[in-house]
Enzyme design. Structure first.
Site, PDB file in Angstrom:
ATOM      1  N   ASN A   1       1.342   3.100  -2.608  1.00 42.39           N
ATOM      2  CA  ASN A   1       0.569   4.036  -3.445  1.00 42.39           C
ATOM      3  C   ASN A   1      -0.637   4.582  -2.680  1.00 42.39           C
ATOM      4  O   ASN A   1      -0.977   5.751  -2.820  1.00 42.39           O
ATOM      5  CB  ASN A   1       0.140   3.370  -4.751  1.00 42.39           C
TER       6      ASN A   1
ATOM      7  N   ASN B   1      -6.261   2.795 -12.840  1.00 39.30           N
ATOM      8  CA  ASN B   1      -5.237   1.865 -12.344  1.00 39.30           C
ATOM      9  C   ASN B   1      -3.859   2.495 -12.525  1.00 39.30           C
ATOM     10  O   ASN B   1      -3.644   3.257 -13.466  1.00 39.30           O
ATOM     11  CB  ASN B   1      -5.305   0.565 -13.163  1.00 39.30           C
TER      12      ASN B   1
ATOM     13  N   ASP C   1      -4.840  -3.616 -18.756  1.00 42.63           N
ATOM     14  CA  ASP C   1      -3.972  -2.460 -19.023  1.00 42.63           C
ATOM     15  C   ASP C   1      -4.276  -1.812 -20.380  1.00 42.63           C
ATOM     16  O   ASP C   1      -3.416  -1.159 -20.968  1.00 42.63           O
ATOM     17  CB  ASP C   1      -2.480  -2.850 -18.946  1.00 42.63           C
TER      18      ASP C   1
ATOM     19  N   LEU D   1     -10.623  -8.140 -12.537  1.00 48.43           N
ATOM     20  CA  LEU D   1     -12.039  -7.757 -12.506  1.00 48.43           C
ATOM     21  C   LEU D   1     -12.692  -8.186 -13.818  1.00 48.43           C
ATOM     22  O   LEU D   1     -12.103  -8.027 -14.893  1.00 48.43           O
ATOM     23  CB  LEU D   1     -12.161  -6.251 -12.310  1.00 48.43           C
TER      24      LEU D   1
ATOM     25  N   HIS E   1       0.012   1.456 -13.339  1.00 51.11           N
ATOM     26  CA  HIS E   1       0.829   0.338 -13.835  1.00 51.11           C
ATOM     27  C   HIS E   1       2.293   0.776 -13.840  1.00 51.11           C
ATOM     28  O   HIS E   1       2.609   1.876 -14.324  1.00 51.11           O
ATOM     29  CB  HIS E   1       0.387  -0.067 -15.247  1.00 51.11           C
TER      30      HIS E   1
ATOM     31  N   GLY F   1       0.779  -1.233   0.000  1.00 50.84           N
ATOM     32  CA  GLY F   1       0.000   0.000   0.000  1.00 50.84           C
ATOM     33  C   GLY F   1       0.807   1.278   0.000  1.00 50.84           C
ATOM     34  O   GLY F   1       0.334   2.292   0.505  1.00 50.84           O
TER      35      GLY F   1
ATOM     36  N   GLU G   1     -12.206  -3.710 -20.201  1.00 50.03           N
ATOM     37  CA  GLU G   1     -12.160  -5.180 -20.146  1.00 50.03           C
ATOM     38  C   GLU G   1     -10.827  -5.758 -20.628  1.00 50.03           C
ATOM     39  O   GLU G   1     -10.545  -6.926 -20.416  1.00 50.03           O
ATOM     40  CB  GLU G   1     -13.343  -5.780 -20.931  1.00 50.03           C
TER      41      GLU G   1
END
Ligand code: GAR
Length: 209
Positions: free
Chosen positions: A20, A113, A156, A99, A115, A18, A153
């Protein structure tokens, strides 16, 4: 014309240490002015990120796919928690559970997100955590970095919001490179991206009125 008084309600989804999440919490009141963290969800019950949330007095819970037994049960519990907290933006910060398309479509445009590479390099299925930096070193790139992007979907594959480049040094190990990418890119970009989205959503609300 009044400004939207409420801050954008943000949930941070985590799976590990954690750092971030910590960067987001530390940016409240400075970089982050138009958003508040109202919920932290960990996919790992023992994650240190949960301690960070507790120390900051943020409601935090673990939702484990392993314990719930299926992707559907996991996502139903996650959706319920997000809806109960009236979350408007979902931030994946080292969240390592995949997900489904159902979930990403339901929250389209509301999930981002971080990356640890410059997408489209070293991304997609199997590229997470240290593996990303191992792959960058194996390929011999001289520059890597981090990317904040919307989640759809395709792993990345969503629209890129912010990117920052970081140099690879001759003696780097995956660990030293990971740390430099976090310090010089991730911990800066993620709070900036949250603020950018929160500020523009407030501006959009103000325009309607
Ligand atoms: C971060 O480097 C993040 O970019 C990465 O996992 C780490 C989590 O660290 N995420 C991915 O690789 C996603 N594909 P943290 O728990 O200390 O924030």
């Amino acid at each position: 014309m009044l400004n939207r008084p409420e801050k954008l309600r943000v949930a941070v989804l985590v799976s590990g240490g954690g750092t971030n999440l910590q960067a987001i919490l530390d940016a409240r009141g400075t970089v982050i002015q138009h958003a508040e963290v109202v919920l932290v969800v960990s996919s790992q019950p023992g994650a240190y990120a949960l301690e960070r949330a507790k120390k900051a007095n943020i409601p935090a819970l673990a939702i484990s796919k392993k314990e719930l037994g299926s992707q559907a049960a996991f996502e139903a519990a996650l959706t319920q928690a997000l809806e109960d907290a009236q979350v408007e933006l979902i931030v994946l910060a080292g969240f390592l559970t995949i997900l489904s398309t159902d979930f990403t479509r339901r929250f389209a445009g509301k999930i981002i997100n971080i990356h640890p590479a410059l997408i489209p390099s070293f991304c997609g299925k199997g590229f997470y955590g240290l593996r990303v930096h191992e792959a960058a070193l194996e390929r011999g790139v001289k520059v890597t970095g981090a990317t904040v992007h919307y989640v759809n979907e395709i792993p990345d594959g969503g629209e890129i919001i912010l990117q920052k480049a970081v140099s690879v040094l001759p003696d780097d190990t995956p660990q030293t490179l990971q740390r430099r990418v976090m310090e010089q890119a991730e911990w800066i970009l993620l709070p900036q991206a949250i603020e950018q989205i929160a500020e523009s959503s407030q501006a959009a609300e103000t325009n309607i009125k």
